[in-house]
Design a protein around this motif. Structure first.
Motif, mmCIF file in Angstrom:
data_model
loop_
_atom_site.group_PDB
_atom_site.id
_atom_site.type_symbol
_atom_site.label_atom_id
_atom_site.label_comp_id
_atom_site.label_asym_id
_atom_site.label_seq_id
_atom_site.Cartn_x
_atom_site.Cartn_y
_atom_site.Cartn_z
ATOM 1 N N LYS A 181 0.829 -1.192 0.000
ATOM 2 C CA LYS A 181 0.000 0.000 0.000
ATOM 3 C C LYS A 181 0.872 1.255 0.000
ATOM 4 C CE LYS A 181 -3.729 -2.539 0.421
ATOM 5 N NZ LYS A 181 -4.698 -2.688 -0.693
ATOM 6 N N LEU A 182 0.468 2.232 -0.793
ATOM 7 C CA LEU A 182 1.150 3.516 -0.824
ATOM 8 C C LEU A 182 0.139 4.600 -0.477
ATOM 9 C CD1 LEU A 182 3.511 5.424 -1.532
ATOM 10 C CD2 LEU A 182 2.662 5.432 -3.881
ATOM 11 N N THR A 183 0.400 5.307 0.615
ATOM 12 C CA THR A 183 -0.487 6.393 1.034
ATOM 13 C C THR A 183 -0.015 7.688 0.392
ATOM 14 O OG1 THR A 183 -0.928 5.290 3.149
ATOM 15 C CG2 THR A 183 -1.461 7.633 2.998
ATOM 16 N N ALA A 184 -0.730 8.119 -0.628
ATOM 17 C CA ALA A 184 -0.351 9.340 -1.347
ATOM 18 C C ALA A 184 -0.850 10.589 -0.637
ATOM 19 C CB ALA A 184 -0.905 9.292 -2.768
ATOM 20 N N VAL A 185 -2.020 10.495 -0.024
ATOM 21 C CA VAL A 185 -2.595 11.599 0.753
ATOM 22 C C VAL A 185 -3.091 11.020 2.064
ATOM 23 C CG1 VAL A 185 -4.393 13.360 0.847
ATOM 24 C CG2 VAL A 185 -3.253 12.877 -1.324
ATOM 25 N N ASP A 186 -2.710 11.658 3.171
ATOM 26 C CA ASP A 186 -2.972 11.069 4.485
ATOM 27 C C ASP A 186 -3.730 12.038 5.387
ATOM 28 O OD1 ASP A 186 -2.951 9.515 6.743
ATOM 29 O OD2 ASP A 186 -0.794 9.607 7.077
ATOM 30 N N ASP A 187 -5.045 11.849 5.509
ATOM 31 C CA ASP A 187 -5.873 12.563 6.492
ATOM 32 C C ASP A 187 -5.746 14.083 6.353
ATOM 33 O OD1 ASP A 187 -7.715 12.584 8.586
ATOM 34 O OD2 ASP A 187 -6.161 12.724 10.111
ATOM 35 N N VAL A 188 -6.028 14.571 5.153
ATOM 36 C CA VAL A 188 -5.894 15.997 4.857
ATOM 37 C C VAL A 188 -7.236 16.704 5.017
ATOM 38 C CG1 VAL A 188 -5.557 17.635 2.967
ATOM 39 C CG2 VAL A 188 -3.880 15.832 3.370
ATOM 40 N N SER A 189 -7.229 17.828 5.731
ATOM 41 C CA SER A 189 -8.432 18.635 5.921
ATOM 42 C C SER A 189 -8.101 20.106 5.703
ATOM 43 C CB SER A 189 -9.009 18.452 7.328
ATOM 44 O OG SER A 189 -9.396 17.122 7.572
ATOM 45 N N PHE A 190 -8.854 20.769 4.844
ATOM 46 C CA PHE A 190 -8.751 22.221 4.672
ATOM 47 C C PHE A 190 -9.966 22.689 3.879
ATOM 48 C CE2 PHE A 190 -6.549 20.595 0.899
ATOM 49 C CZ PHE A 190 -7.043 21.380 -0.130
ATOM 50 N N SER A 191 -10.138 23.989 3.822
ATOM 51 C CA SER A 191 -11.274 24.552 3.089
ATOM 52 C C SER A 191 -10.829 25.718 2.228
ATOM 53 C CB SER A 191 -12.369 25.000 4.061
ATOM 54 O OG SER A 191 -11.893 26.023 4.921
ATOM 55 N N ILE A 192 -11.631 26.010 1.207
ATOM 56 C CA ILE A 192 -11.409 27.169 0.341
ATOM 57 C C ILE A 192 -12.705 27.967 0.336
ATOM 58 C CG2 ILE A 192 -10.766 27.986 -1.954
ATOM 59 C CD1 ILE A 192 -9.481 25.260 -2.464
ATOM 60 N N ASN A 193 -12.618 29.239 0.703
ATOM 61 C CA ASN A 193 -13.798 30.086 0.777
ATOM 62 C C ASN A 193 -14.073 30.772 -0.554
ATOM 63 O OD1 ASN A 193 -14.093 29.526 3.593
ATOM 64 N ND2 ASN A 193 -12.511 31.054 4.034
ATOM 65 N N ASN A 194 -15.208 31.413 -0.654
ATOM 66 C CA ASN A 194 -15.575 32.145 -1.860
ATOM 67 C C ASN A 194 -14.559 33.249 -2.141
ATOM 68 O OD1 ASN A 194 -17.974 30.683 -2.304
ATOM 69 N ND2 ASN A 194 -19.113 31.989 -0.906
ATOM 70 N N GLY A 195 -14.120 33.333 -3.386
ATOM 71 C CA GLY A 195 -13.198 34.381 -3.775
ATOM 72 C C GLY A 195 -11.851 34.310 -3.102
#
Length: 313
Positions: A20-34
């Motif tokens: 198994k290769l974990t390319a992305v591990d438990d990522v959390s973020f947000s992008i707001n309007n504009g």
């Protein structure tokens, strides 16, 4: 606008998928309007994988992605088509997005047949012209031309114009200027900044710190599929807290100073990390036996770091 909640991507390797290769591990973020958010990291850090998961080009192993409150992870059919009406991507190599045997503006006609089949041709042409002009292109210069007759910068702008034809609210820009010359890069960055003023949200994926600093409101530093530092761009660049971020900034070439190399601890030669260790442990000059894998800590308002020793390194 869009929010990633504990998103991971794991690939199965080998004949029977035993590894198994974990390319992305438990990522959390947000992008707001504009808002323009820069996702910064080395090659192989998982930047493009995150962008492709947002665009639903690859599946998510764990976690959820929400767009305007809707979980888009399992969208299909009409709902997925409506999602693509709002979320589009532009990628690194503009030439790969065009078929060389067709004229470049075929990307617009394909869009019309799929999303605007009933729109009169005269109104469609007006939309195309307005979209091209909004990204600084002269329609008479680029329409009715083959891809090889246009520069990389012109083709990249055409792809941005194509995304705007769909009334996109979020643009995933994956290394879109890395193949362009320096003079063209700043033009494309200024276009993104102008589109932001009109309300477009942008995920700007790059390995170039200076470009991320120039264009973004928020910066995310990614390493081995995990977020090591995140916050307002001014805070991350003026007061880097994670040793990895500091190393990246110190590695940026300067005209007034010769770059000096430094020793990496011997433990870095393993290339692996233990589950109970910080992912940067093998390369960190400040690591101790007490270093553990940490959650993001809010070191100051709007500035997060995944290092428990952030105030003592």
């Amino acid at each position: 606008m869009i929010e990633l909640r504990n998103v991971s991507k794991v690939y199965s390797l080998g004949v029977f998928g035993a590894k198994k290769l974990t390319a992305v591990d438990d990522v959390s973020f947000s992008i707001n309007n504009g808002e323009i958010v820069s996702l910064i990291g080395e090659s192989g850090s998982g930047k493009t994988t995150i962008g492709r998961m947002i665009l639903r080009l690859i599946s998510i192993t764990n976690g959820e992605i929400h767009f305007n409150g809707q979980n888009i992870t399992n969208l299909k059919g009409k709902e997925l088509k409506e999602y693509y009406f709002k979320v589009q991507g532009v990628f690194q190599d503009p030439f790969s997005s065009f078929n060389p045997i067709f004229k470049a503006d075929r990307v617009f006609s394909l869009l019309k047949s799929e999303f605007f089949p009933k729109l009169p041709e005269s109104q469609w042409q007006e939309k195309v012209i307005n979209s091209l002009e909004s990204v600084g292109l002269n329609p008479r210069t680029v329409l009715n031309k083959f891809p090889h007759q246009l520069s990389g910068g012109q083709l990249q702008r055409m792809l941005i114009a194509r995304a705007l034809l769909l009334d996109s609210k979020l643009l995933v820009a994956d290394e879109i200027i890395s193949m362009l010359d320096a003079s063209t890069r700043i033009d494309v960055l200024n276009i993104l900044a102008e589109l932001k003023k009109r309300g477009l949200s942008i995920l700007f994926i790059t390995h170039d710190l200076s470009l991320g600093y120039y264009v973004s409101d928020k910066s995310i530093i990614l390493y081995r599929g995990s977020i090591l530092e995140m916050g307002k761009t001014e805070l991350v660049f003026s007061n880097p807290l994670h040793p990895y971020t500091r190393m990246l900034l110190e590695s940026v070439p300067r005209l007034d100073k010769k770059w000096e190399s430094f020793e990496i601890p011997e433990r870095s030669i393993t290339g692996f990390f233990e589950n109970n260790r910080c992912k940067y442990y093998d390369r960190c000059l400040h690591a101790t036996d007490e270093c553990k894998k940490q959650e993001l800590i809010e070191a100051e308002p709007n500035h997060y770091v995944a290092c428990w020793r952030w105030n003592n390194v």
